[in-house]
Structure formats: structure tokens, C-alpha cells
Design an enzyme around this catalytic site. Structure first.
Site, mmCIF file in Angstrom:
data_model
loop_
_atom_site.group_PDB
_atom_site.id
_atom_site.type_symbol
_atom_site.label_atom_id
_atom_site.label_comp_id
_atom_site.label_asym_id
_atom_site.label_seq_id
_atom_site.Cartn_x
_atom_site.Cartn_y
_atom_site.Cartn_z
ATOM 1 N N MET A 183 0.823 -1.197 0.000
ATOM 2 C CA MET A 183 0.000 0.000 0.000
ATOM 3 C C MET A 183 0.864 1.257 0.000
ATOM 4 O O MET A 183 1.803 1.362 0.782
ATOM 5 C CB MET A 183 -0.928 -0.042 1.225
ATOM 6 C CG MET A 183 -1.838 1.156 1.347
ATOM 7 S SD MET A 183 -2.986 1.265 -0.066
ATOM 8 C CE MET A 183 -3.228 3.023 -0.148
ATOM 9 N N GLU A 184 0.479 2.192 -0.861
ATOM 10 C CA GLU A 184 1.309 3.370 -1.149
ATOM 11 C C GLU A 184 1.102 4.560 -0.217
ATOM 12 O O GLU A 184 1.334 5.696 -0.628
ATOM 13 C CB GLU A 184 1.037 3.814 -2.588
ATOM 14 C CG GLU A 184 -0.361 4.438 -2.846
ATOM 15 C CD GLU A 184 -1.418 3.468 -3.376
ATOM 16 O OE1 GLU A 184 -1.265 2.255 -3.147
ATOM 17 O OE2 GLU A 184 -2.384 3.932 -4.004
ATOM 18 N N GLU B 256 -4.070 3.162 -10.848
ATOM 19 C CA GLU B 256 -3.541 1.791 -10.875
ATOM 20 C C GLU B 256 -3.074 1.372 -12.272
ATOM 21 O O GLU B 256 -1.994 0.804 -12.420
ATOM 22 C CB GLU B 256 -4.548 0.804 -10.298
ATOM 23 C CG GLU B 256 -4.843 1.007 -8.797
ATOM 24 C CD GLU B 256 -3.613 0.944 -7.907
ATOM 25 O OE1 GLU B 256 -2.559 0.473 -8.360
ATOM 26 O OE2 GLU B 256 -3.704 1.381 -6.735
ATOM 27 N N GLU C 292 4.789 0.800 -5.650
ATOM 28 C CA GLU C 292 4.338 1.645 -4.525
ATOM 29 C C GLU C 292 5.074 2.974 -4.522
ATOM 30 O O GLU C 292 4.473 4.022 -4.258
ATOM 31 C CB GLU C 292 4.524 0.919 -3.185
ATOM 32 C CG GLU C 292 3.851 -0.449 -3.073
ATOM 33 C CD GLU C 292 2.410 -0.478 -3.540
ATOM 34 O OE1 GLU C 292 1.711 0.538 -3.420
ATOM 35 O OE2 GLU C 292 1.974 -1.534 -4.059
HETATM 36 N N1 PHE Z 1 -3.276 0.482 -3.791
HETATM 37 C C1 PHE Z 1 -2.544 -0.752 -3.606
HETATM 38 C C2 PHE Z 1 -1.632 -0.873 -4.820
HETATM 39 O O1 PHE Z 1 -2.014 -1.252 -5.873
HETATM 40 C C3 PHE Z 1 -3.387 -1.958 -3.521
HETATM 41 C C4 PHE Z 1 -4.323 -1.999 -2.378
HETATM 42 C C5 PHE Z 1 -5.668 -1.739 -2.570
HETATM 43 C C6 PHE Z 1 -3.884 -2.291 -1.101
HETATM 44 C C7 PHE Z 1 -6.566 -1.771 -1.526
HETATM 45 C C8 PHE Z 1 -4.761 -2.329 -0.064
HETATM 46 C C9 PHE Z 1 -6.103 -2.073 -0.271
HETATM 47 O O2 PHE Z 1 -0.524 -0.505 -4.783
HETATM 48 ZN ZN ZN Z 2 -1.165 0.336 -7.062
#
Ligand code: PHE
Ligand code: ZN
Length: 452
Positions: free
Chosen positions: A268-269, A325, A303
Site C-alpha cells: 500500500m502506497e 492503478e 508503490e
Molecule cells: N493500492 C494498492 C496498490 O495497488 C493496492 C491496495 C488496494 C492495497 C486496496 C490495499 C487495499 O498498490
Molecule cells: Zn497500485
């Protein structure tokens, strides 16, 4: 409390928020039996609005609300349901909203919001987890500057992390301590993060293209720290690559990565505090395969790249998820190609698309890259949004050439830094930067399935 049943949410019903949040001060008192969260929000109303202010909140116990330092009354001033807190008639133009809530991270098994994992505190807020921490407008087009104070027992939780820069840290009576963090960049609450843990760090430094020094830390439990060398190498490579290929410099003096054993979604970013499932950070020559090394490189890159494509420029609503994404997967694919073999990476990506995305597009779960509706957002983190979305981004590059694509990206950042926007805005930046005729291109976003 009235029960509210799940509702289908439609893109066509999108409305601008009536209230914006300017600054948010969060204060966490972490204890074993419960956690107290005090939030102080500077609210600004959109001109002329007379509507109530609706805050999201799930499994949070309301202890007090104040507006401009005055206690408000249930019924008259606000009402509560199982998922919302509604302020009936907030003051015009601007005001300070203070809310104290109590939560139980130790009993939170949703792995969303603030929860405990192997005895430590950790958050996950994308997509709609922040509402499990406090009452808030939990939507990505509400962007605010966060200051976060964390207080906890010092021996159990020696490391206290949140987004942005560490402003101060000190001991308190009774074996407790606190840390104060400030994130100077506006962000949606889904990028908020907090970690309170017994961790050690591998430390390094990156000097940016303009000569700024950035402190890098990868945090893990003590027994894992020897397996973080490849992750640190990957992070520095990603920082350099984004400068060289997209002209994107890192924007804070600090970057933290935390590896935790229980993490649902890979990684998670969160702004300057990326949280990973351990398997995507740790690698040692004794046990890791080539594919493991490649996965760490790709995900650390992914990330990190979100800092510009996702965080600085974010999504207006969750229908636009592919804006961040699809684009960030495209960027991590290009990064891995440049760091290794372009042909091998391309074959792997196309194979993955054919094995996992083509069947989705051809079956009952088919949906557009930009969906028209959803019931639960968590179910929309799909191979279509991510992988097909990345291919749609790649098509711009194929049509416009690498130079034209870069011109489009430059215009995209120039126009939209600090904003929450749509896939249409990305399309417009690509088109306008190149005076291109991209007629019919938007069908790729709105229509499910494979064109014949
Ligand atoms: N946003 C994260 C990613 O693609 C994925 C993610 C989505 C993590 C929802 C946790 C909850 O880098
Ligand atoms: Zn992502």
C-alpha cells in the site's frame, strides 16, 4: 441506531463535496483495551451550501463532538446511524470540527482501519478503511493536510510512524512516549497510515537530482532485517528511474517502508509510509528465486511510483481507480523492463493478461476499466482495472510515441498536481500535449470485453 443496507453506487450520480477539509489534526492514544482518537478538522463549506455535512463512520464509538469549541446536541444538531454521523446545520463558510471516538483495534478483524497484527498496531485505509478510525468524509476528492500525534507504551511500541516528517518525539510519564508527524502535502484519507510496533530499520540515503538528501528506512521485525538488501536496492533504483524517465523527484526528506506479516493486498502506497506484506520485501539468496527478486523490484517500484501517480495526483472517486492503478502498473512494467530484460518482462505481462484478464473480460465478471457502478469498492481491485488499465495506458504510448507520451505526462502533472481527477483528465492531457486526434479512444475505458 438505524440499519442501512448495502447500496449500489453509480458513477453518473457523482456530486462535488459540499464541504472541504483543509487541515486535520489527529491524536491517537493507543492502549490495550481501547484506542482514543481525537480529530480536529478545519472545515470549509463550498460557497452557498446549506446542506448537512455527512460523515462516514463504521464501528467507531462517538464520545464527543464540538463545533467551534461548543458542544453540539444529538437530535437537534446531529444524528447518528450505523454508518454515518450527520451534522444537520453546520455554520456557513468555515468552522472547526472536533470529534473524539473510541475504537478497538485489537478486535478489528476486517484488516481495514486501525488493527492489531502480531501484537502491533497497523492501518489500512484504501479504499474505505479510514471510516473505521474516526468520522470523516471518506472519499478521495476530500484532500487535507494531516498532522498526527501518536501516544503509546514505549517498551511495547518503541517505533511510532505516520505520514510526512517527524516533528518531535519524547518520553511521557508511566513508561509512555509520543511522536508527532506532519505531512505537508494534501492527501485523501485513504493514504493515511499509522504504525506502532517493535521494529528495527535498515537505513540508507538517496540524493535526489536537485541535490536533496532523502533518508530511507526499511522497517521489519529484528529477525527479518538481514533480508532487506534487495528491497533497499529496488527503492533506490526506482527513485532514480522516476527522475530519469519521467522527471519526477521525491518530495520529502524521508521515506519509510514497513514489512508486516499480515497484509491482505500485497502492498500500500500510503504517503511516505508504504506498508508491505513481508513476502514482497524480504529476499535472501538462500531461499528466494529469481521470480521472488523480480516481484520485490516490481512492487517496491509500483508503490514508490504511486507517490506521483496516485498521491500527488489522485482519483476523484473510486470509479477512476484505473487512473492511478493502470498508470502505475504501466510505470512499474517499464521500470522492470529497463532494469532487466524488456522482452522477458513483456512476455510475462502478456501471458498474465491472457491467463487472468481475458477470461474475466469474456465471463460474467466482465466490467469496464472505468466501471459504471459498484456495491462494495473492495471487490473492484481487479485484473481489468490494473492490467487491462495498464495496457490502455500503453496504447497512448504506442500511438503518441515515447516522446509524445512523456509530453502528455508532463502536461498531466503540470495541470493536476494536488488534484483529485478523472480518467477523462488523463486522456485530455495526452491529447492536448500532442494535438492528437484520439477519437474513439475513450471507449477503452467505458466498454467491457474484447473488441472484435
Ligand atoms: N493500492 C494498492 C496498490 O495497488 C493496492 C491496495 C488496494 C492495497 C486496496 C490495499 C487495499 O498498490
Ligand atoms: Zn497500485
Amino acid at each position: 441506531m438505524a440499519k442501512e443496507s448495502p447500496k449500489e453506487i453509480f458513477l453518473k450520480d457523482y456530486k462535488l463535496p459540499d464541504y472541504y477539509f483543509d487541515t486535520v489534526n489527529l491524536d491517537f492514544i493507543l492502549k490495550e483495551e481501547h484506542t482514543l482518537v481525537h480529530s480536529k478538522i478545519h472545515v470549509i463549506s463550498r460557497q452557498g451550501t446549506l446542506s448537512p455535512l455527512r460523515l462516514d463512520g463504521v464501528d467507531v464509538k462517538l464520545l464527543s463532538i464540538r463545533i467551534n469549541n461548543k458542544v453540539v446536541k444529538e437530535g437537534e444538531d446531529y444524528s447518528l446511524s450505523s454508518k454515518h454521523l450527520i451534522l444537520h446545520h453546520p455554520p456557513a463558510t468555515q468552522f472547526v470540527l472536533e470529534i473524539t471516538t473510541e475504537i478497538e483495534p485489537q478486535n478489528n478483524t476486517a484488516l481495514e482501519g486501525l488493527y492489531k497484527t502480531t501484537g502491533n498496531f497497523c492501518t489500512q485505509c484504501e479504499a474505505e478503511g479510514f471510516r473505521r478510525i474516526t468520522f470523516y468524509q471518506d472519499r478521495p476528492d476530500v484532500m487535507a493536510k494531516f498532522t498526527t500525534r501518536i501516544e503509546a507504551d514505549k517498551s511495547l511500541y518503541p517505533v511510532l510512524l505516520s505520514n510526512g516528517n517527524l516533528i518531535e518525539q519524547a518520553d511521557l510519564p508511566d513508561g509512555r512516549h509520543y511522536a508527532l508527524w506532519n505531512d505537508p502535502f494534501k492527501k485523501p484519507c485513504y493514504l493515511f497510515a499509522l504504525v506502532a510496533d517493535q521494529l528495527v530499520s535498515q537505513d540508507d540515503e538517496f540524493v535526489t537530482c536537485s541535490g536533496r538528501k532523502v533518508a530511507l528506512h526499511i522497517w521489519t521485525p529484528a529477525q527479518d532485517i538481514s533480508k532487506t538488501a534487495h528491497a533497499m536496492y529496488s527503492l533506490k533504483a526506482a527513485m532514480k528511474w522516476d527522475e530519469e524517465v519521467f522527471g519526477r523527484e521525491y518530495d520529502l526528506d524521508l521515506f519509510n517502508i514497513v514489512a508486516v506479516p499480515d497484509f491482505n493486498m500485497g502492498a500500500m502506497e500510503n504517503k511516505s509510509l508504504n506498508i508491505f506484506n513481508s513476502r514482497l520485501v524480504l529476499a535472501s539468496p538462500e531461499t528466494a528465486t529469481n521470480a521472488d527478486y523480480a516481484a520485490v523490484l516490481g512492487v517496491i517500484g509500483h508503490e514508490y511510483f504511486h507517490n506521483w501517480t496516485g498521491n500527488r495526483v489522485t482519483c476523484r472517486d473510486w470509479f477512476q481507480l484505473s487512473l492511478k492503478e493502470g498508470l502505475t502498473v504501466f510505470r512499474d512494467q517499464e521500470f522492470s523492463s529497463d532494469m532487466g530484460s524488456r522482452a522477458v518482462k513483456r512476455i510475462a505481462d502478456v501471458l498474465q493478461l491472457r491467463i487472468s484478464q481475458f477470461p474475466q473480460d469474456a465471463g460474467p465478471m466482465a466490467h469496464p476499466v472505468k466501471p459504471h457502478s459498484y456495491i462494495k469498492m473492495d471487490n473492484f481491485y481487479t485484473v481489468t482495472v490494473y492490467e487491462k488499465g495498464a495496457k490502455v495506458v500503453r496504447m497512448y504510448q504506442t500511438l503518441l510515441g515515447k516522446k509524445g507520451f512523456r509530453k502528455g505526462m508532463d502536461l498531466y502533472f503540470e495541470r493536476h498536481d494536488g488534484q483529485a481527477i478523472t480518467c477523462d483528465d488523463f486522456y485530455a492531457a495526452m491529447r492536448d500535449a500532442n494535438n492528437a486526434n484520439l477519437a474513439n479512444f475513450k471507449v477503452w475505458y467505458s466498454q467491457a470485453g474484447m473488441p472484435s
